[in-house]
Write an enzyme that holds these catalytic residues in place. Structure first.
Site, PDB file in Angstrom:
ATOM      1  CE  LYS A  58     -46.612 -35.996  91.863  1.00 61.36           C
ATOM      2  NZ  LYS A  58     -47.884 -36.481  91.396  1.00 61.36           N
TER       3      LYS A  58
HETATM    4  C1  COI Z   1     -50.671 -35.780  94.560  1.00 62.23           C
HETATM    5  O1  COI Z   1     -51.294 -36.896  94.721  1.00 62.23           O
HETATM    6  O2  COI Z   1     -49.543 -36.436  95.333  1.00 62.23           O
HETATM    7  C2  COI Z   1     -50.186 -35.877  93.455  1.00 62.23           C
HETATM    8  O3  COI Z   1     -49.219 -35.397  92.658  1.00 62.23           O
HETATM    9  C3  COI Z   1     -51.474 -35.352  92.509  1.00 62.23           C
HETATM   10  C4  COI Z   1     -51.935 -33.314  92.126  1.00 62.23           C
HETATM   11  C5  COI Z   1     -52.252 -32.968  93.529  1.00 62.23           C
HETATM   12  C6  COI Z   1     -50.768 -33.216  91.659  1.00 62.23           C
END
Ligand code: COI
Length: 361
Positions: free
Chosen positions: A200
């Site tokens: 990520k």
């Molecule tokens: C999440 O769903 O927490 C993500 O990281 C997706 C996006 C908002 C970057």
């Protein structure tokens, strides 16, 4: 290993009336709380200087490594208002471990799980009044780590800042979105074997933006990425995993394996579905099969999932020579049921047989 977070309260927190106005309709990612957590890392010394302090701009040297070589990773998790007024975190250890996995891939130091957990607990307790009470509202926590060494040589940084900010949120989607339309990009891919697709890291999202813009130009809310090698296997959206539902009740989701983000919501839905006897296959599925299965009626629902988007029905798929509606074009029955079951656990409305919730207030 853990650290004690020193709490330095914000001397000028937002007035309660102003905060309550924002919390009535926060949207996504624009309303921020009064505080942030911050921890520093220095090679040789390790993690140190853990604090909860007033949320404020970070002051970074223009030669900080992150600004040039994008050594950056992040997480996303939510704190939920429980029926008795308390607050619960959903599977925070899963995010702590994924941050460690991302760190290894990006040649960054692994943050010990206990420090991660303490950082989110301490921030939520300090900013407890910012957890919305509106339906489906939550406090979205965004832990992240950046390379802060002042050096232009290309190498892993020797210094890092780990921080957590918090944002009061409602729905990720603007307006009343019942089901999203996807653009299947033949131009851009998200991740290649051996690359950073499972981490990520901000770079993955940066690379997805031009494809998202292409999707938006085509009238679609989201892009769906196909694999980088054969350009046919469905991988994921710009920031969400994807599931397919077949007419015999089986579910399928693309398998992990380096090019797909191992979503916590993805994993939770797999466990929830299997727990009630449903078959969930983690197996490749091509865009051609998707279209053919829609036409034959074998595929009845599809949905996207993630911490931010929760469970969002997919109503239509478009692309070069592609245009088909999925199921009824609206929310499918199993999609709705799984969304309800997941959010009932998260908001403390249903028992938590998997032990996913951690009460912090
Ligand atoms: C999440 O769903 O927490 C993500 O990281 C997706 C996006 C908002 C970057």
């Amino acid at each position: 290993m853990t650290l004690t977070f020193e709490i330095e309260p914000n001397a000028a927190p937002m007035a309660a009336a102003e905060r309550d106005t924002l919390l009535a309709d926060p949207g996504f990612g624009r309303v921020f709380t009064d505080h942030m957590a911050i921890v520093r890392y220095t090679e040789g010394q390790g993690w140190h200087s853990a604090r909860i302090k007033a949320r404020a701009p970070l002051s970074t040297d223009p030669a900080s490594a992150v600004l040039h070589y994008a050594q950056e990773i992040f997480e996303g998790l939510k704190a939920y208002r429980l029926p008795d007024g308390g607050i619960g975190l959903f599977r925070p250890s899963a995010n702590a471990r994924r941050l460690q996995d991302s760190a290894r891939r990006m040649a960054m130091p692994e943050l010990p799980e206990e420090i991660f957990l303490e950082s989110v607990r301490a921030l939520v307790r300090t900013d407890r009044d910012w957890v919305p009470t509106i339906a489906d509202g939550a406090l979205y926590l965004r832990p992240f780590m950046i390379a802060s060494e002042v050096f232009l040589g290309v190498k892993p940084s020797a210094e890092y800042i780990y921080a957590v900010i918090a944002s009061s949120v409602g729905s990720y989607w603007k307006g009343e979105v019942k089901a999203i339309t996807l653009w299947a990009s033949k131009t851009y891919t998200r991740a290649a074997p051996g690359g950073t697709g499972a981490a990520k890291c901000g770079g993955n999202y940066a690379a997805s933006l031009v494809a998202l813009a292409e999707a938006n130009r085509q009238g679609c809310e989201q892009v769906v990425f196909l694999d980088a090698v054969e350009r046919r296997w469905v991988e994921e959206l710009g920031g969400m995993n994807v599931f397919f539902v077949f007419d015999d009740g089986r579910l399928r989701t693309p398998p992990l394996g380096g090019t797909i983000l191992p979503g916590v919501t993805r994993d939770s839905l797999i466990q929830l579905a299997r727990h009630q006897g449903l078959i969930v296959e983690e197996a490749p599925y091509s865009i051609e099969e998707w279209q053919a299965d829609v036409e034959s009626g074998r595929l009845v629902e599809a949905f996207a999932c993630g911490t931010a988007a929760v469970v969002t029905p997919i109503g239509r798929v478009k692309g070069d020579g592609i245009d088909f509606a999925v199921g009824s074009g609206g929310p499918g029955q199993l999609t709705e049921r799984l969304r309800q079951q997941l959010t009932d656990i998260q908001f403390g409305r249903a028992p938590d047989p998997h032990g996913w919730m951690e009460r912090v207030v």
